[in-house]
Motif scaffolding. Sequence first.
Motif: not given
Length: 559
Positions: A324-327, A349-350, A321-322, A372, A374, A347, A300
Amino acid sequence: MKFTRLASAVVLATTSLPILAASYTVTELPARELSENQYASSIDNTGLVLTTFQNNYNPPIDLRLIDLDSDFFAAALTDIDAVRNGDPNLSDYNFLTNYVRTGSSNFSVLTQQLGQFLGYKYVNDSFEYIKAFDEESDELGGFSFSMETTLRDSTNGTHIIGNTEGPNRIIEYTNENGDVLTYNVFDFDRRGFVQVGDTTVGLVPADTTLGGSSLVNSINQNYVVAGVGSVAPSDALVLANANCLDEETRGDQPVEVCQARLRTSTSSTGAVSRRSGLWTERATLWSLDVEGNIIDTTVYGTLVTDEEEIANAGTSQALDVNVNGVAVGVASLKIGEDQLFSTAAAIFQNGVVTRMIEDDDLLPNSALHINDNNFVTGVRSERINNVSRSRMYVYNLSTDDIDFVDGFFVSSSTLPRAMNNENIIVGSADVDVVTGTTQRPTAGFMYDIGSQTFTNLNDLLPCGTDYNIIEALDINDSNVIMASASTKRPVRNVRGEILTDDDGNEVLTDTVVAVMLNPTGAEPSDCSADEDTLERQGASTGVLMFAMLFVASIFRRRK
């Protein structure tokens, strides 16, 4: 973003504890005979515990790197023949250990290396060394313990991540005068890794010039690791490395030694430290398979948007990172036309990095943990009475609400170290106001997001305990907490033997130990009426050095 400033309902010893607060039992991990100090690292939902030992007892001494024929050692050692035979007396063993540890702290390429901090896992009531890239050898009769290793996280009881160096190797070199010199060098410095069973996989950065640099912080249940890695070498590193590869400019030394010396710098006082700014570093997520192999790597950028500056401006780092893959983590941000950069919560993500807290007045800030559900917790660096303090906040990604937490008092520096999926945060906070110093006594805390209660963990312990919880490091979803506690323990020598005074009494000293706190489900005892209760006042100790260095590293301003 909905911005509110809500002070937590601070729970002190003189007030009643919340109904949700349960008492805790304290179990010290049985490592007293293994090292000087032990620091808690993490605990996952399977109960796997990771710890860090400082200055292990009985370290191996590599005589291949000690010139016993030199005048220096002839004068310093009392029984040099016993040393040659690998059986030094206590005085000589103590001298050799201090000699090696001093060389290690100075990054010397001429001495044996001993890691001051080593990682272990605790399972089945015993400790197991996390070897990372260490190897056993006949010369040392086992592992070298040469690489400083700090463990960060684990998941599913199988995948352990941490940061280390290495591996080191001995190089013999004949100089221009015909003298044979023995050097000891690491192949790389600062490398994240994952260990699954006995297999270690290096989490290699995008750029590996001079070995590159990578650090890891967290791993989720899907084996996604959050950290930071080098993406490009600095111009100065490229030039210096080219000089090392050129025989004419390298000088009378091996290539590996020349390159190793590029990684360190010496201050005007002679102190040696790792050289900063060798690489451009960016937040990185490594996706692993069940065996620990890397199947995908995502790098990133930062929050800098100017096209002409975007390639090299600032840094970014993923800290958690949770599932859901959100870091979340930190990233540099340009906030004016004067090229001033500040660290901002980010954040990842993606493949996209976005700013989390839009208010420039709250800079610098960072996002340290995400669960997890959020919820994100982090800190804002705030000057209070002309002293920089860390103020904890809780951010809800689903609603954009942000709440600031006062801690034990308004000017208390509060550092969240972990958050579980029950929305409980643990960490350390200033527990007493001490004027004239930036360091204050600290205590471990528990913060319940739902009830907004901030509790001193020492208030949840049995009355009369001799443990003082100075920092909570991790909490799993069963609310079991790993913490560091200060207590009195006997002084031991380098072999781990207890020392006594002239009357045969044990000599006690302040010691940091790793403890596990298990919830009982019962209400805490009221210790106020117990005259024999130990007064628990928080302590400042070496373990907090890591917290201060960590906060300092994520709050940086650059011109």
